[in-house]
Scaffold this motif. Structure first.
Motif, PDB file in Angstrom:
ATOM      1  N   LYS A 110       0.827  -1.203   0.000  1.00  0.00           N
ATOM      2  CA  LYS A 110       0.000   0.000   0.000  1.00  0.00           C
ATOM      3  C   LYS A 110       0.863   1.256   0.000  1.00  0.00           C
ATOM      4  N   GLY A 111       0.563   2.177  -0.895  1.00  0.00           N
ATOM      5  CA  GLY A 111       1.293   3.429  -1.002  1.00  0.00           C
ATOM      6  C   GLY A 111       2.423   3.416  -2.004  1.00  0.00           C
ATOM      7  N   SER A 112       2.807   2.236  -2.493  1.00  0.00           N
ATOM      8  CA  SER A 112       3.891   2.150  -3.469  1.00  0.00           C
ATOM      9  C   SER A 112       3.405   2.586  -4.850  1.00  0.00           C
ATOM     10  N   LYS A 113       4.346   2.831  -5.744  1.00  0.00           N
ATOM     11  CA  LYS A 113       4.005   3.242  -7.103  1.00  0.00           C
ATOM     12  C   LYS A 113       3.155   2.191  -7.809  1.00  0.00           C
ATOM     13  N   LEU A 114       3.555   0.927  -7.718  1.00  0.00           N
ATOM     14  CA  LEU A 114       2.801  -0.129  -8.403  1.00  0.00           C
ATOM     15  C   LEU A 114       1.405  -0.286  -7.817  1.00  0.00           C
ATOM     16  N   TYR A 115       1.321  -0.232  -6.507  1.00  0.00           N
ATOM     17  CA  TYR A 115       0.017  -0.340  -5.839  1.00  0.00           C
ATOM     18  C   TYR A 115      -0.904   0.805  -6.268  1.00  0.00           C
ATOM     19  N   GLY A 131     -18.905   2.233 -18.185  1.00  0.00           N
ATOM     20  CA  GLY A 131     -18.658   1.801 -16.818  1.00  0.00           C
ATOM     21  C   GLY A 131     -18.338   0.320 -16.737  1.00  0.00           C
ATOM     22  N   GLY A 132     -17.991  -0.107 -15.565  1.00  0.00           N
ATOM     23  CA  GLY A 132     -17.649  -1.512 -15.377  1.00  0.00           C
ATOM     24  C   GLY A 132     -17.799  -1.928 -13.935  1.00  0.00           C
ATOM     25  N   GLU A 133     -17.931  -3.232 -13.740  1.00  0.00           N
ATOM     26  CA  GLU A 133     -18.055  -3.808 -12.408  1.00  0.00           C
ATOM     27  C   GLU A 133     -16.852  -4.715 -12.166  1.00  0.00           C
ATOM     28  N   ILE A 134     -16.095  -4.439 -11.114  1.00  0.00           N
ATOM     29  CA  ILE A 134     -14.909  -5.242 -10.819  1.00  0.00           C
ATOM     30  C   ILE A 134     -15.349  -6.609 -10.317  1.00  0.00           C
ATOM     31  N   LYS A 135     -14.946  -7.650 -11.029  1.00  0.00           N
ATOM     32  CA  LYS A 135     -15.382  -9.007 -10.697  1.00  0.00           C
ATOM     33  C   LYS A 135     -14.328  -9.798  -9.942  1.00  0.00           C
ATOM     34  N   ALA A 136     -13.037  -9.583 -10.230  1.00  0.00           N
ATOM     35  CA  ALA A 136     -11.992 -10.353  -9.555  1.00  0.00           C
ATOM     36  C   ALA A 136     -10.627  -9.768  -9.880  1.00  0.00           C
ATOM     37  N   ILE A 137      -9.671 -10.049  -9.006  1.00  0.00           N
ATOM     38  CA  ILE A 137      -8.262  -9.769  -9.265  1.00  0.00           C
ATOM     39  C   ILE A 137      -7.553 -11.099  -9.485  1.00  0.00           C
ATOM     40  N   ASP A 165      -5.610  -4.671   1.940  1.00  0.00           N
ATOM     41  CA  ASP A 165      -5.483  -3.257   1.584  1.00  0.00           C
ATOM     42  C   ASP A 165      -6.201  -2.950   0.274  1.00  0.00           C
ATOM     43  N   VAL A 166      -6.038  -3.824  -0.716  1.00  0.00           N
ATOM     44  CA  VAL A 166      -6.691  -3.608  -2.007  1.00  0.00           C
ATOM     45  C   VAL A 166      -8.205  -3.590  -1.841  1.00  0.00           C
ATOM     46  N   ARG A 167      -8.727  -4.547  -1.124  1.00  0.00           N
ATOM     47  CA  ARG A 167     -10.175  -4.598  -0.913  1.00  0.00           C
ATOM     48  C   ARG A 167     -10.676  -3.349  -0.196  1.00  0.00           C
ATOM     49  N   LEU A 168      -9.916  -2.895   0.803  1.00  0.00           N
ATOM     50  CA  LEU A 168     -10.309  -1.697   1.545  1.00  0.00           C
ATOM     51  C   LEU A 168     -10.290  -0.470   0.654  1.00  0.00           C
ATOM     52  N   ASP A 169      -9.232  -0.292  -0.124  1.00  0.00           N
ATOM     53  CA  ASP A 169      -9.096   0.911  -0.942  1.00  0.00           C
ATOM     54  C   ASP A 169     -10.057   0.940  -2.126  1.00  0.00           C
ATOM     55  N   LEU A 170     -10.506  -0.222  -2.555  1.00  0.00           N
ATOM     56  CA  LEU A 170     -11.501  -0.276  -3.627  1.00  0.00           C
ATOM     57  C   LEU A 170     -12.926  -0.271  -3.074  1.00  0.00           C
ATOM     58  N   GLY A 171     -13.064  -0.367  -1.774  1.00  0.00           N
ATOM     59  CA  GLY A 171     -14.389  -0.396  -1.168  1.00  0.00           C
ATOM     60  C   GLY A 171     -15.138  -1.676  -1.465  1.00  0.00           C
ATOM     61  N   LEU A 172     -14.388  -2.765  -1.661  1.00  0.00           N
ATOM     62  CA  LEU A 172     -14.991  -4.063  -2.016  1.00  0.00           C
ATOM     63  C   LEU A 172     -14.448  -5.132  -1.068  1.00  0.00           C
ATOM     64  N   LEU A 200      -2.693 -19.697   2.720  1.00  0.00           N
ATOM     65  CA  LEU A 200      -3.372 -18.483   3.159  1.00  0.00           C
ATOM     66  C   LEU A 200      -4.887 -18.663   3.099  1.00  0.00           C
ATOM     67  N   LYS A 201      -5.545 -18.358   4.187  1.00  0.00           N
ATOM     68  CA  LYS A 201      -6.993 -18.500   4.273  1.00  0.00           C
ATOM     69  C   LYS A 201      -7.637 -17.135   4.488  1.00  0.00           C
ATOM     70  N   LEU A 202      -8.344 -16.676   3.477  1.00  0.00           N
ATOM     71  CA  LEU A 202      -9.124 -15.450   3.565  1.00  0.00           C
ATOM     72  C   LEU A 202     -10.427 -15.668   2.818  1.00  0.00           C
ATOM     73  N   PRO A 203     -11.488 -14.961   3.183  1.00  0.00           N
ATOM     74  CA  PRO A 203     -12.747 -15.089   2.435  1.00  0.00           C
ATOM     75  C   PRO A 203     -12.559 -14.723   0.965  1.00  0.00           C
ATOM     76  N   ASN A 204     -13.203 -15.468   0.093  1.00  0.00           N
ATOM     77  CA  ASN A 204     -13.182 -15.188  -1.348  1.00  0.00           C
ATOM     78  C   ASN A 204     -11.774 -15.168  -1.926  1.00  0.00           C
ATOM     79  N   LEU A 205     -10.902 -15.993  -1.372  1.00  0.00           N
ATOM     80  CA  LEU A 205      -9.546 -16.172  -1.896  1.00  0.00           C
ATOM     81  C   LEU A 205      -9.404 -17.604  -2.391  1.00  0.00           C
ATOM     82  N   VAL A 206      -8.980 -17.747  -3.651  1.00  0.00           N
ATOM     83  CA  VAL A 206      -8.776 -19.059  -4.259  1.00  0.00           C
ATOM     84  C   VAL A 206      -7.350 -19.118  -4.790  1.00  0.00           C
ATOM     85  N   CYS A 207      -6.714 -20.282  -4.664  1.00  0.00           N
ATOM     86  CA  CYS A 207      -5.358 -20.461  -5.167  1.00  0.00           C
ATOM     87  C   CYS A 207      -5.338 -21.526  -6.255  1.00  0.00           C
TER      88      CYS A 207
END
Length: 255
Positions: A110-115, A131-137, A165-172, A200-207
């Motif tokens: 978070k806060g880096s150029k790439l981020y 417009g568009g709806e973000i479906k997944a990263i 951080d990504v989810r928080l900053d995108l409001g998703l 890694l175990k997080l909601p809506n995370l698939v590997c």
């Protein structure tokens, strides 16, 4: 009609080195695009100057620096497979290339150029045109972190922070995140990073595990056909984990 937006982020195996080989002192792409990666009016990409255009490989050609040679990545195979399996016929998928080769996960914090660039491009994708709806990263990164004992040991915590951080900053807060477990990297630490990715175990995370997919002669980057297969694996993960489960009639559609 709003586009269904997918973010492509990470390092070189996401930006694509399929078909890229070393010839007489230069990395060159062989210009071979498999049928599974063919361009389609139904698949768009967000260019470096934030315009929607018909997507085609190399998807990251204007995103990475000119010193890097892009080839086939998983993005087009992913998009074509999602369209095929969901029955969409109108322009509906928007790919947002953000991957940069040879980058460690700390360069994405978070806060880096790439981020910041990724978040900016993602937000722009929801506003430009219809417009568009973000479906997944879609995230494929970690090879660079296998070069360091310390980076590999803290990779899991850094990845967790990045996703949150990504989810928080995108409001998703429930944004689907599909990551790829490494197929290559330094033998000294690759299993440490893979363990962090797979565990890694997080909601809506698939590997999705890329181990065993064929590599170029550099033993680092996926071949073109490996990228085709990976794109299908990512598409199946998205469909089965995030479309079928949320479809009341078990017939997933994104149109």
């Amino acid at each position: 009609m709003k586009k269904q937006v997918f973010i492509l982020a990470g390092q070189s195996n996401m930006s694509g080195r399929g078909g890229v080989q070393w010839y007489h002192g230069l990395y060159l792409w062989d210009d071979v695009v498999p049928d599974e990666c063919a361009a389609s009016p139904s698949i768009l990409r967000l260019s470096v100057d934030l315009n929607w255009e018909e997507a085609r490989d190399p998807l990251h050609i204007d995103i990475e620096s000119k010193s890097k040679t892009c080839g086939v990545g998983p993005g087009m195979s992913f998009a074509n497979h999602v369209l095929k399996e969901t029955g969409c016929t109108s322009p509906n998928i928007g790919l947002v290339p953000c991957a940069i080769g040879d980058t460690a996960i700390k360069e994405w914090e978070k806060g880096s150029k790439l981020y910041n660039q990724m978040v900016q491009r993602t937000k722009a994708a929801t506003e430009i045109g219809d417009g568009g709806e973000i479906k997944a990263i879609l995230w494929y990164q970690g090879e660079s972190d296998t070069d360091s004992d310390h980076a590999s040991e803290v990779y899991g915590e850094n990845l967790k922070n990045f996703i949150e951080d990504v989810r928080l900053d995108l409001g998703l807060p429930n944004l689907p995140f599909i990551q790829v477990a490494l197929a290559s990297g330094s033998e000294r630490n690759i299993e440490k990073v893979r363990k962090a990715q797979l565990g890694l175990k997080l909601p809506n995370l698939v590997c999705v595990d890329a181990m065993g997919l064929p590599l170029n002669s550099d033993d680092l980057h996926l071949t073109t056909q490996a990228q085709v297969k990976l794109g299908k694996m990512l598409a199946e993960a998205y469909i089965t984990q995030f479309l079928v489960q949320s479809s009341a009639d078990n017939e997933p559609k994104i149109c």
